[in-house]
Write an enzyme that holds these catalytic residues in place. Structure first.
Site, PDB file in Angstrom:
ATOM      1  N   TYR A 125       0.855  -1.191   0.000  1.00 28.33           N
ATOM      2  CA  TYR A 125       0.000   0.000   0.000  1.00 28.33           C
ATOM      3  C   TYR A 125       0.879   1.223   0.000  1.00 28.33           C
ATOM      4  O   TYR A 125       1.797   1.323   0.809  1.00 28.33           O
ATOM      5  CB  TYR A 125      -0.923   0.016   1.219  1.00 28.33           C
ATOM      6  CG  TYR A 125      -2.362   0.191   0.804  1.00 28.33           C
ATOM      7  CD1 TYR A 125      -2.763   1.360   0.143  1.00 28.33           C
ATOM      8  CD2 TYR A 125      -3.312  -0.798   1.017  1.00 28.33           C
ATOM      9  CE1 TYR A 125      -4.073   1.509  -0.281  1.00 28.33           C
ATOM     10  CE2 TYR A 125      -4.617  -0.646   0.596  1.00 28.33           C
ATOM     11  CZ  TYR A 125      -5.000   0.509  -0.052  1.00 28.33           C
ATOM     12  OH  TYR A 125      -6.280   0.657  -0.485  1.00 28.33           O
ATOM     13  N   LYS A 151      -0.094   1.244 -24.995  1.00 25.39           N
ATOM     14  CA  LYS A 151      -0.368   1.181 -26.435  1.00 25.39           C
ATOM     15  C   LYS A 151       0.975   1.037 -27.166  1.00 25.39           C
ATOM     16  O   LYS A 151       1.690   0.086 -26.891  1.00 25.39           O
ATOM     17  CB  LYS A 151      -1.214   2.385 -26.847  1.00 25.39           C
ATOM     18  CG  LYS A 151      -2.605   2.340 -26.153  1.00 25.39           C
ATOM     19  CD  LYS A 151      -3.562   3.440 -26.536  1.00 25.39           C
ATOM     20  CE  LYS A 151      -4.863   3.300 -25.746  1.00 25.39           C
ATOM     21  NZ  LYS A 151      -5.802   4.422 -25.996  1.00 25.39           N
ATOM     22  N   GLU A 172      -0.267   4.979  -0.508  1.00 24.80           N
ATOM     23  CA  GLU A 172      -0.972   6.230  -0.797  1.00 24.80           C
ATOM     24  C   GLU A 172       0.001   7.389  -0.652  1.00 24.80           C
ATOM     25  O   GLU A 172       0.813   7.410   0.273  1.00 24.80           O
ATOM     26  CB  GLU A 172      -2.120   6.434   0.195  1.00 24.80           C
ATOM     27  CG  GLU A 172      -3.307   5.523  -0.048  1.00 24.80           C
ATOM     28  CD  GLU A 172      -4.394   5.770   0.985  1.00 24.80           C
ATOM     29  OE1 GLU A 172      -5.555   5.493   0.671  1.00 24.80           O
ATOM     30  OE2 GLU A 172      -4.094   6.224   2.102  1.00 24.80           O
ATOM     31  N   ARG A 213      -0.580  -1.893 -18.531  1.00 23.54           N
ATOM     32  CA  ARG A 213      -1.821  -1.131 -18.674  1.00 23.54           C
ATOM     33  C   ARG A 213      -1.824  -0.007 -17.644  1.00 23.54           C
ATOM     34  O   ARG A 213      -1.702  -0.256 -16.445  1.00 23.54           O
ATOM     35  CB  ARG A 213      -2.986  -2.084 -18.405  1.00 23.54           C
ATOM     36  CG  ARG A 213      -4.354  -1.605 -18.758  1.00 23.54           C
ATOM     37  CD  ARG A 213      -5.232  -2.796 -19.080  1.00 23.54           C
ATOM     38  NE  ARG A 213      -4.765  -3.398 -20.309  1.00 23.54           N
ATOM     39  CZ  ARG A 213      -5.057  -2.929 -21.523  1.00 23.54           C
ATOM     40  NH1 ARG A 213      -5.844  -1.891 -21.675  1.00 23.54           N
ATOM     41  NH2 ARG A 213      -4.574  -3.512 -22.596  1.00 23.54           N
ATOM     42  N   ASP A 264      -3.959  14.825 -25.228  1.00 14.39           N
ATOM     43  CA  ASP A 264      -4.227  13.432 -24.892  1.00 14.39           C
ATOM     44  C   ASP A 264      -3.467  12.580 -25.909  1.00 14.39           C
ATOM     45  O   ASP A 264      -3.979  12.271 -26.980  1.00 14.39           O
ATOM     46  CB  ASP A 264      -5.731  13.150 -24.947  1.00 14.39           C
ATOM     47  CG  ASP A 264      -6.048  11.711 -24.555  1.00 14.39           C
ATOM     48  OD1 ASP A 264      -5.096  10.929 -24.335  1.00 14.39           O
ATOM     49  OD2 ASP A 264      -7.248  11.375 -24.474  1.00 14.39           O
ATOM     50  N   THR A 313      -1.290   6.941 -22.214  1.00 16.15           N
ATOM     51  CA  THR A 313      -1.343   5.580 -21.684  1.00 16.15           C
ATOM     52  C   THR A 313       0.065   4.994 -21.781  1.00 16.15           C
ATOM     53  O   THR A 313       0.902   5.470 -22.550  1.00 16.15           O
ATOM     54  CB  THR A 313      -2.285   4.681 -22.508  1.00 16.15           C
ATOM     55  OG1 THR A 313      -1.808   4.639 -23.852  1.00 16.15           O
ATOM     56  CG2 THR A 313      -3.713   5.183 -22.482  1.00 16.15           C
TER      57      THR A 313
HETATM   58  C1  LIG Z   1      -6.860   4.778 -25.196  1.00 13.32           C
HETATM   59  C2  LIG Z   1      -7.232   6.209 -25.021  1.00 13.32           C
HETATM   60  C3  LIG Z   1      -7.608   6.731 -23.767  1.00 13.32           C
HETATM   61  C4  LIG Z   1      -7.934   5.910 -22.549  1.00 13.32           C
HETATM   62  O1  LIG Z   1      -7.150   4.917 -22.141  1.00 13.32           O
HETATM   63  P1  LIG Z   1      -7.703   3.810 -21.096  1.00 13.32           P
HETATM   64  O2  LIG Z   1      -6.439   3.305 -20.500  1.00 13.32           O
HETATM   65  O3  LIG Z   1      -8.479   2.825 -21.886  1.00 13.32           O
HETATM   66  O4  LIG Z   1      -8.556   4.511 -20.090  1.00 13.32           O
HETATM   67  C5  LIG Z   1      -7.828   8.088 -23.669  1.00 13.32           C
HETATM   68  N1  LIG Z   1      -7.698   8.896 -24.729  1.00 13.32           N
HETATM   69  C6  LIG Z   1      -7.361   8.435 -25.940  1.00 13.32           C
HETATM   70  C7  LIG Z   1      -7.234   9.391 -27.070  1.00 13.32           C
HETATM   71  C8  LIG Z   1      -7.122   7.070 -26.127  1.00 13.32           C
HETATM   72  O5  LIG Z   1      -6.798   6.631 -27.340  1.00 13.32           O
END
Ligand SMILES: *Cc1c(COP(=O)(O)O)cnc(C)c1O
Length: 424
Positions: free
Chosen positions: A66, A241, A68, A247, A212, A238
């Site tokens: 844990y 990807k 936090e 993840r 993003d 993320t």
């Molecule tokens: C994949 C993605 C997310 C979210 O990712 P998660 O891990 O599935 O929550 C947010 N914004 C864009 C543009 C994405 O392609």
């Protein structure tokens, strides 16, 4: 085997035999999924094959801890070592992307976006983002998502003739709606956004710029896509990807926003950090800093371009005429097919990809990417082969099951993980 207080101590290392003994049913599912992943073609644009080193960190005893708070300021004892792991992840992310600050705790890309909004906005604020039908993500204002419920979103689109972002439209909408923040990012846009243009438009109306970069951040790490960090107030991404890590999410920002971003992640939107995932992110950032990852990222793009050309030759209409990234979106209506039917025929052949909305079209199209097949070691000749297989499957050639074997043979030539002993 019941777990009792007297259970013999076992080695902690991820031990698949332990799972098989304890829970053969679940272990069987894991092996079946491994087989599914390794006998088909994984073309889902958001997926990849993470390394055994990353999987080992995920399966480590850091999962028990844990933690936090942040390194040096935790709400729990015993955090000295996980503090070091989190500092490694933060320092590597900062160095990799040239960022002044990094928060490596977001549980996902969506959690990172939630925290970015929490750091910069108040409920009810106006936000300008790519409209969902043009490729915006759920967190860019979908009414089914917190973003659409708690903020007032306006959407920009792409040009009908080119499929490219219309920066004049973005600027006009920004001047009209005076958003508190502008979001730049997409789930399907196959070209590089012009981050400098977004910065200029944001400055013109006094808005924050949130990038993003969930999809392209791995290409950025490998130098195969422009880096949004110098332009954005906050970059969300993320780690699973193209970046090929566990993840999860990551947030990058300037030093002056560090406190707001950190408080927005914990304690505002999340509880304890997942230290095994944080450690696995450190491993992934380390892998992405190596020269081999530069070659990987560039091969991902070369493969996507080769695959886009092959799909066009098969009669698909590729959005924007090609790609600069790992992503391809394509219209199959020229083959007199619905996208859902197309996906079904491809799935039957072992070719896995997504359906997505197409800008300015009522019909859906296909969305695919080359991150996973490139990790497998496939290159341009295999992309040409995949294009041919996709074309054949779409024309219905796979209905007798013949294509499934061909796909499996292609995939078998590029194994990702060693097969599990005793499992065939
Ligand atoms: C994949 C993605 C997310 C979210 O990712 P998660 O891990 O599935 O929550 C947010 N914004 C864009 C543009 C994405 O392609």
């Amino acid at each position: 085997m019941p777990v009792t207080a007297a259970a013999p101590r076992t080695h902690w290392s991820p031990d698949f035999d332990a799972l098989r003994r304890q829970d053969p049913e679940l272990a069987g599912l894991v092996l079946a999924e491994l087989e599914r992943q390794s006998t088909g073609l994984q073309l889902i644009a958001a997926e990849n094959f993470t390394s055994p080193a990353v999987l080992a960190a995920l399966g480590s005893p850091l999962a028990n801890k844990y933690a936090e708070g942040y390194p040096g300021a935790r709400h729990h004892g015993g955090c000295e070592l996980v503090d070091l792991a989190e500092r490694m992840a933060v320092d590597r992310a900062k160095a990799l992307f040239g960022a002044e600050h990094a928060n490596v705790q977001p549980h996902s890309g969506s959690s990172a976006m939630l925290a970015a909004y929490a750091a910069l906005l108040r409920p009810g604020d106006t936000v300008l983002a790519m409209g969902l039908r043009y490729g915006g993500h759920l967190t860019h204002g979908s009414p089914a998502n917190f973003s659409g419920r708690w903020f007032s979103f306006t959407g920009y689109g792409v040009r009908r003739d080119t499929g490219l972002i219309d920066y004049d439209q973005v600027q006009a909408l920004a001047r009209e709606h005076r958003p508190a923040a502008i979001v730049c990012g997409s789930v399907s846009y196959p070209r590089h956004p012009d981050y400098a243009a977004f910065r200029e438009i944001a400055d013109d109306v006094g808005a924050y710029l949130i990038v993003d970069a969930a999809h392209p951040i791995g290409l950025v790490a490998g130098g195969a896509a422009p880096n949004p960090v110098p332009y954005a107030d906050v970059v969300c991404a993320t780690t699973h990807k193209v970046l090929r890590g566990p993840r999860g999410g990551v947030i990058l920002c300037r030093a002056e926003l560090a406190g707001r971003v950190d408080r927005a992640v914990f304690p505002f939107t999340q509880g304890g950090a997942q230290m095994h995932t944080v450690a696995a992110k450190a491993v992934a950032f380390g892998e992405a800093s190596a020269p081999a990852f530069v070659a990987y990222a560039h091969q991902v793009v070369a493969n996507a371009r080769a695959l886009a050309a092959a799909l066009a030759a098969e009669g698909l209409s590729v959005t924007t005429g090609g790609t600069d990234t790992h992503l391809i979106t394509a219209d199959v209506s020229g083959l007199a097919l619905e996208a859902a039917t197309a996906r079904g025929r491809l799935a039957a052949a072992g070719i896995v990809l997504d359906v997505c909305g197409l800008p300015h079209e009522a019909a859906h199209g296909l969305r695919l990417g080359t991150a996973a097949v490139t990790t497998q070691g496939m290159r341009e000749p295999e992309m040409a082969r995949i294009g041919t297989l996709i074309g054949a499957a779409l024309r219905g050639a796979g209905r007798d099951g013949g294509l499934r074997g061909e796909v499996a043979r292609l995939a078998a030539g590029f194994p990702v993980y060693a097969p599990y002993p005793g499992h065939t």
